[in-house]
Design a protein around this motif. Structure first.
Motif, mmCIF file in Angstrom:
data_model
loop_
_atom_site.group_PDB
_atom_site.id
_atom_site.type_symbol
_atom_site.label_atom_id
_atom_site.label_comp_id
_atom_site.label_asym_id
_atom_site.label_seq_id
_atom_site.Cartn_x
_atom_site.Cartn_y
_atom_site.Cartn_z
ATOM 1 N N SER A 58 39.266 101.292 -19.939
ATOM 2 C CA SER A 58 38.360 100.141 -19.798
ATOM 3 C C SER A 58 39.150 98.846 -19.730
ATOM 4 O O SER A 58 38.837 97.954 -18.939
ATOM 5 C CB SER A 58 37.388 100.082 -20.974
ATOM 6 N N LYS A 59 40.170 98.750 -20.568
ATOM 7 C CA LYS A 59 40.991 97.548 -20.573
ATOM 8 C C LYS A 59 41.690 97.366 -19.237
ATOM 9 O O LYS A 59 41.721 96.253 -18.688
ATOM 10 C CB LYS A 59 42.018 97.618 -21.701
ATOM 11 N N SER A 60 42.252 98.439 -18.689
ATOM 12 C CA SER A 60 42.931 98.322 -17.395
ATOM 13 C C SER A 60 41.934 97.977 -16.291
ATOM 14 O O SER A 60 42.242 97.223 -15.375
ATOM 15 C CB SER A 60 43.695 99.605 -17.064
ATOM 16 N N GLU A 61 40.715 98.524 -16.375
ATOM 17 C CA GLU A 61 39.688 98.190 -15.392
ATOM 18 C C GLU A 61 39.307 96.712 -15.490
ATOM 19 O O GLU A 61 39.191 96.019 -14.475
ATOM 20 C CB GLU A 61 38.449 99.064 -15.611
ATOM 21 N N VAL A 62 39.130 96.233 -16.719
ATOM 22 C CA VAL A 62 38.803 94.821 -16.925
ATOM 23 C C VAL A 62 39.946 93.950 -16.423
ATOM 24 O O VAL A 62 39.724 92.914 -15.781
ATOM 25 C CB VAL A 62 38.498 94.553 -18.410
#
Length: 163
Positions: A58-62
């Motif tokens: 999720s962090k990498s997507e954000v």
């Protein structure tokens, strides 16, 4: 290190939305969706490692979304800067044209004023000389000399009576 468990009710599924961003960071909105609540059994199936993997994903997507937003914002900033430059150039051209038009109008006003003044002066001169030549006084006439003389007293003729 001891792990602390904090439980504040039923576990709920939450979603994060990217609301806005700047060059220094992004803003994230937190929403609870009551329809997507998970039961305790579903939550317990996920291990800590899986949760961390999901968080990293999720962090990498954000981060990728934030990076693409930064790129889009930079492109937008460039495009509106260029647009404002074009608008500024157009306004300067319009201003220059209006100044030139104003100068021409001012020159035309001066020329018209000068022509009217010259015509008025010439008309005054013509009227002055025509009146001067028309109003020439006639040569002065010699006045009749009247001489008052006192008649001489002479004896009046005698009056004779008639017979």
């Amino acid at each position: 290190m001891q792990e602390q468990n904090i439980t504040a009710g039923e576990p709920k599924r939450s979603t994060f939305k990217v609301v806005g961003g700047t060059d220094s960071g992004i803003s994230i909105s937190y929403e609870n969706d009551p329809e997507t609540n998970l039961s305790e059994a579903q939550m317990s199936d996920m291990t800590r490692n899986e949760l961390q993997a999901h968080l990293k994903a999720s962090k990498s997507e954000v981060e990728s979304v934030a990076s693409s937003m930064r790129t889009e914002m930079a492109n937008f900033r460039t495009s509106y800067t260029e647009s404002f430059k074009d608008i500024s150039i157009s306004l300067n051209n319009i201003s220059a044209k209006s100044d030139a038009t104003e100068k021409r109008l001012t020159q035309a006003q001066w020329i018209i004023s000068l022509v009217i003044s010259v015509c008025a002066v010439m008309l005054s001169i013509v009227i002055f000389f025509s009146n001067k030549s028309a109003n020439k006084p006639a040569p002065p006439q010699q006045p009749n000399v009247v001489v008052n003389t006192i008649p001489q007293t002479s004896t009046p003729p005698a009056i004779t009576p008639e017979k």
